[in-house]
Each structure stands twice: as C-alpha cells, then as structure tokens.
Design a protein around this motif. Structure first.
Motif, mmCIF file in Angstrom:
data_model
loop_
_atom_site.group_PDB
_atom_site.id
_atom_site.type_symbol
_atom_site.label_atom_id
_atom_site.label_comp_id
_atom_site.label_asym_id
_atom_site.label_seq_id
_atom_site.Cartn_x
_atom_site.Cartn_y
_atom_site.Cartn_z
ATOM 1 N N VAL A 107 1.089 -0.656 0.187
ATOM 2 C CA VAL A 107 0.391 -0.271 0.108
ATOM 3 C C VAL A 107 0.928 1.170 0.100
ATOM 4 C CG1 VAL A 107 -1.836 1.437 1.149
ATOM 5 C CG2 VAL A 107 -2.204 -0.905 1.075
ATOM 6 N N ASP A 108 1.780 0.716 1.107
ATOM 7 C CA ASP A 108 2.175 2.848 1.071
ATOM 8 C C ASP A 108 3.818 2.445 -0.302
ATOM 9 O OD1 ASP A 108 1.398 3.120 3.429
ATOM 10 O OD2 ASP A 108 3.081 2.029 4.343
ATOM 11 N N LEU A 109 4.315 1.439 -0.744
ATOM 12 C CA LEU A 109 4.882 1.781 -1.842
ATOM 13 C C LEU A 109 4.232 2.016 -2.765
ATOM 14 C CD1 LEU A 109 7.603 -1.214 -1.671
ATOM 15 C CD2 LEU A 109 8.031 1.586 -1.288
ATOM 16 N N LEU A 110 3.218 1.834 -3.616
ATOM 17 C CA LEU A 110 2.346 2.088 -4.535
ATOM 18 C C LEU A 110 1.382 3.850 -4.295
ATOM 19 C CD1 LEU A 110 -0.019 1.567 -6.646
ATOM 20 C CD2 LEU A 110 -1.395 0.674 -5.360
ATOM 21 N N ALA A 111 1.252 3.988 -2.686
ATOM 22 C CA ALA A 111 0.984 6.049 -2.920
ATOM 23 C C ALA A 111 2.840 6.670 -2.857
ATOM 24 C CB ALA A 111 0.935 5.861 -1.442
ATOM 25 N N TYR A 112 3.793 5.671 -2.765
ATOM 26 C CA TYR A 112 4.730 7.014 -3.056
ATOM 27 C C TYR A 112 5.122 6.972 -4.532
ATOM 28 C CZ TYR A 112 10.096 7.619 -3.514
ATOM 29 O OH TYR A 112 11.047 7.812 -3.479
ATOM 30 N N VAL A 159 6.822 13.555 -3.528
ATOM 31 C CA VAL A 159 6.496 14.375 -2.518
ATOM 32 C C VAL A 159 7.033 13.771 -1.643
ATOM 33 C CG1 VAL A 159 4.085 12.950 -0.958
ATOM 34 C CG2 VAL A 159 3.638 13.999 -2.802
ATOM 35 N N GLN A 160 7.218 13.997 -0.479
ATOM 36 C CA GLN A 160 8.200 13.774 0.157
ATOM 37 C C GLN A 160 7.892 12.384 1.839
ATOM 38 O OE1 GLN A 160 10.986 14.655 1.255
ATOM 39 N NE2 GLN A 160 10.981 16.420 -1.113
ATOM 40 N N PRO A 161 8.874 12.113 2.304
ATOM 41 C CA PRO A 161 8.180 10.953 2.608
ATOM 42 C C PRO A 161 7.876 10.928 3.743
ATOM 43 C CG PRO A 161 10.535 10.909 2.235
ATOM 44 C CD PRO A 161 10.359 11.753 1.268
ATOM 45 N N VAL A 178 17.303 6.272 12.674
ATOM 46 C CA VAL A 178 17.747 7.904 11.913
ATOM 47 C C VAL A 178 15.978 8.540 11.653
ATOM 48 C CG1 VAL A 178 19.152 6.370 10.110
ATOM 49 C CG2 VAL A 178 16.791 6.065 9.803
ATOM 50 N N VAL A 179 15.613 9.566 11.009
ATOM 51 C CA VAL A 179 14.704 9.605 11.086
ATOM 52 C C VAL A 179 14.193 9.945 9.407
ATOM 53 C CG1 VAL A 179 13.127 12.058 11.095
ATOM 54 C CG2 VAL A 179 14.596 11.945 12.916
ATOM 55 N N GLY A 180 13.147 9.058 9.212
ATOM 56 C CA GLY A 180 12.400 9.424 7.581
ATOM 57 C C GLY A 180 11.262 8.291 7.626
ATOM 58 N N ASP A 181 11.154 7.808 6.443
ATOM 59 C CA ASP A 181 9.696 6.663 6.475
ATOM 60 C C ASP A 181 10.133 5.407 6.444
ATOM 61 O OD1 ASP A 181 7.268 5.589 5.273
ATOM 62 O OD2 ASP A 181 6.696 7.315 4.711
ATOM 63 N N PRO A 182 8.789 5.032 7.634
ATOM 64 C CA PRO A 182 9.840 3.486 8.149
ATOM 65 C C PRO A 182 9.747 2.994 7.071
ATOM 66 C CG PRO A 182 8.361 4.324 9.764
ATOM 67 C CD PRO A 182 8.121 5.299 8.271
ATOM 68 N N THR A 183 8.597 2.165 6.169
ATOM 69 C CA THR A 183 7.872 1.694 5.037
ATOM 70 C C THR A 183 8.958 1.624 4.274
ATOM 71 O OG1 THR A 183 5.779 1.206 5.916
ATOM 72 C CG2 THR A 183 6.157 0.709 3.642
ATOM 73 N N LEU A 184 8.679 2.906 3.244
ATOM 74 C CA LEU A 184 10.170 2.837 2.520
ATOM 75 C C LEU A 184 11.386 2.212 3.263
ATOM 76 C CD1 LEU A 184 8.984 6.572 1.112
ATOM 77 C CD2 LEU A 184 8.738 3.895 0.621
ATOM 78 N N LEU A 185 12.374 2.803 4.058
ATOM 79 C CA LEU A 185 13.876 2.689 4.398
ATOM 80 C C LEU A 185 13.601 0.485 4.904
ATOM 81 C CD1 LEU A 185 14.158 5.032 7.268
ATOM 82 C CD2 LEU A 185 15.096 4.663 5.142
ATOM 83 N N SER A 198 15.032 10.926 -1.722
ATOM 84 C CA SER A 198 13.979 11.220 -0.990
ATOM 85 C C SER A 198 14.050 11.563 0.058
ATOM 86 C CB SER A 198 12.625 10.047 -1.956
ATOM 87 O OG SER A 198 12.217 9.545 -0.790
ATOM 88 N N HIS A 199 15.334 10.375 0.220
ATOM 89 C CA HIS A 199 15.677 11.208 2.520
ATOM 90 C C HIS A 199 16.823 11.570 2.437
ATOM 91 C CE1 HIS A 199 13.087 7.808 2.517
ATOM 92 N NE2 HIS A 199 12.651 8.734 4.550
#
Length: 402
Positions: free
Chosen positions: A227-232, A238-240, A278-285, A367-368
């Motif tokens: 779901v999250d990768l599709l949205a990305y 769009v920023q993560p 780290v500060v970022g999108d957990p799903t993407l990382l 993107s990060h």
C-alpha cells in the motif's frame, strides 16, 4: 530532399511536441541572448516542417506561422550550416523573398545557424536579422552556433521530461494493477491465518501457534508495504514521512521477513546497529534495507558460497551511514553506477532479477536527502552503503537553540 529525410524530419519535430506549444521561456531567453550578442533587434527560433515555418520563440516580434515557401530560413535549410549575409537584397537565395521585398518585411541583414538534433536531422534554425545592413564578426558567428546548440539541448530536455512523465504514468498504472493483484491474496492469506489462530487445536501445538502468528505478522507488513509503496510511486515529488526509526528494529523485521531465504541458503546475518536512529519513512527504509539484504543473500548464494551478510549503522559526522556487506562475487567498478539504473544489472548478476531493486533503493535514499553507492566489502564481496542525514541531531540542536 528524399522522402525518407522528409519523414525523419517530421518525426523529429513531432517527438519534441513544440509546434503549437505554450510559451517556452527558456528558448525566449536564448533568442534574447542571440539578439544581444549579434547586435540586432530581432531573433527567432524557427521550426520548419513540410508546409510551414513555425516561430516558437522570438524577440523583436510576435511569434507567428508562415508558409514554407515564404521562409528565408527554409531557403537555406538544406545547407544545414551557419549562414550570414550583409544585405539580403544582393543574395539570389533571398532577393525575391517576401520578407526582403517588403511584401511581409524589409529584412536586410540576415544570419542563421541550423538546429540539428542529436540524430543529425535539421529541423529549423536560430536566426537573427535587421532592417539595416550589417556584419558579424567571427566571434559572433561562433556564438550564434553555440546558442543554436543550446536550443537543441533545451528541446532534448523537454522531450526527455515528457517521456519520463509518460513513463511514470504507465508505471503508476502498472503499480496499481500489481498492488491490486497482490493485496487480494494477501488479504485472503491474513483471513486464513486468523482462522488458523482461532483453531483450538493450536493450544496443544505451541510451535505451530508461533509460526502462524509470525506468518500473520509478515503478511500484515507485506500488505502495508504494498500500500505505501504504491502511494509513493503515485506521489512523485511528495516528501516521505519523517518518523524516528530504530535501525536495529528495522533490521530485525527485515531478517524476519527474509527468514525463508536465510534458512534455505544457510545464510548468516549479523547486525551491528545498537545506537543509530534515523528519521524517515519506516516503510520505505524497510523496503530499502530488505532489497539490499535480499540481494546480498541471492547473489552470494548464486556464487556458490554460504552467504555471510553484515548490517551496520553508525553516526558519521552529521549523517548516519548504513552498510550491507556480503561475501558474494562483488560488483565490478565499471558497473557500480550502472546497477542503480532502472532495469539494469551488473555483469556478474545475469539472470538473477529484473534490475528494479537497486533503482528503487536509490530513489528512496535520495527522497530522504541521502546518497547510495557500492564499494568493495571486507567480507570479499560487495558493500552497499547508504548515507542519510542525521536529522535527529539537527532537531535536538534546534530544540536547544529555541
């Protein structure tokens, strides 16, 4: 000109999608520069097809369209070289042209440089002119040629950008279909596992109960990732999300998700990441790290060795450096940039995948605000490194300052 040449020019013009396009500010700045360099009031970028001359950018006049037979530039287009004349009335190519005789204009001084595509097809000119006779120095002639080449660069950038937009739209449609195809069986799997968990028989089989619970956890994470990768993929630019993510916990979830591959290959995976957050999108990382670890296992195993993988994270200045080492075949120096391209693979990895994983990893890292690269590993194979900004330190400093 042969029929094939006419067709090639028409196709080249169509590829650029500039005839009838809205204002092109970058080209307008170039024609202004051309006029200033040549010391004339008027400069134009002309695109010339089989029937018309299209002024797509101009200074000193409003862009317009005229018949090809009335065009001064069309008269010399086949020469495909820089041309200038002091007085067009004295040149047989232009003497009877309506832009010279007064029927349309009273051009005297005229100079042009061809607009030639990378494929060698002349599609128009950059021309400058004046109602007064004039001259060009050698330096001005060279500058006009240079600016004409810059026109081509801008047209190429527009073409590539348009192709990328179309490609991204197609990729988003593809991702949407794949997401739908994946989510349905994942949802069904989750339902079956939930039913299995409710089976009273599992109370007498603790190992089975634990396996079912782990399977449900993995299925849930896979669903979230899809779901999250599709949205990305859909949300270009769009920023993560920015969430504090513990690297050790991230690595632990990745290892759990890859349990089957680790067990089947006899791989060992060591993690040394006790401190960094780290500060970022957990799903993407997680997707990034899972790609890197899965690649390391796959390529090491394919090389005929028992995979040894090492995940390490550490603070380096104002950044966090994440590395994944393996004992596989490594990546040759000449391939270390190419493997990050979409649908690219290294020369030592033929037949082991579609070449999408590392391209995805680069996109996530960038993107990060980070970087990704490859170097030799102390384990003998490849080390893929990712450097991410340590925004936790920045946030802490900002808090102290406030």
């Amino acid at each position: 000109m042969s029929t094939d040449a006419h067709v090639a020019r028409r196709d080249a013009i169509a590829d650029y999608r500039i005839v009838g396009a809205e204002r092109l500010p970058h080209l307008e700045r170039l024609v202004a520069l051309a006029a200033a360099v040549c010391g004339v009031p008027t400069a134009v970028v002309n695109i010339i097809d089989d029937t018309h001359q299209h002024q797509i950018a101009a200074i000193g006049l409003e862009p317009a369209v005229c018949a090809r037979e009335d065009s001064m530039c069309a008269a010399v287009l086949h020469e495909s070289r820089h041309i200038w004349v002091t007085d067009a009335r004295e040149d047989p190519r232009f003497a009877q042209n309506p832009f010279v005789t007064g029927q349309i204009a009273t051009v005297r001084f005229y100079a042009s440089s061809p607009i030639v595509t990378p494929a060698g097809i002349t599609i128009g000119t950059l021309c400058v002119f004046d109602d007064e006779v004039g001259e060009l120095t050698a330096q001005q002639s060279e500058a006009l040629d240079t600016i004409a080449r810059q026109v081509v660069e801008i047209l190429e950038l527009r073409r590539v950008a348009a192709e990328l937009r179309r490609s991204n739209e197609q990729l988003a449609q593809f991702a949407s279909q794949v997401s739908h195809d994946l989510r349905n069986p994942l949802t069904a799997l989750g339902g079956f596992l939930e039913l299995a968990e409710d089976d009273p028989g599992l109370t007498d089989a603790p190992m089975a109960a634990e396996s079912v619970a782990r399977a449900r956890s993995v299925a849930a994470r896979m669903t979230d990732m899809v779901v999250d990768l599709l949205a990305y993929a859909r949300a270009e630019g769009v920023q993560p999300r920015r969430v504090e993510t513990d690297v050790a916990e991230l690595a632990s979830s990745v290892i759990e998700d890859l349990d089957a591959a680790i067990e089947s290959t006899g791989a060992s995976v060591a993690v040394e990441a006790a401190d960094p957050v780290v500060v970022g999108d957990p799903t993407l990382l997680r997707a990034l790290l899972q790609n890197l670890v899965a690649n390391a296992i796959k390529f090491s195993s394919a090389a005929g060795v028992s995979p040894r993988i090492a995940i390490r994270a550490e603070h380096v200045g104002d950044a966090v450096r994440l590395t994944v080492d393996d004992n596989g075949p490594g990546i040759p120096v000449d391939d270390r940039e190419r493997v990050f391209g979409l649908l690219e693979r290294g020369s030592t990895t033929e037949g082991t995948g579609l070449g999408i994983g590392l391209a995805t990893c680069r996109r996530i890292a960038e993107s990060h605000g980070g970087r990704i690269g490859v170097e030799d590993s102390p384990l003998g194979g490849a080390r893929v490194w990712v450097v991410l900004p340590d925004t936790t330190a920045t946030d802490a400093q900002a808090t102290l300052t406030a």
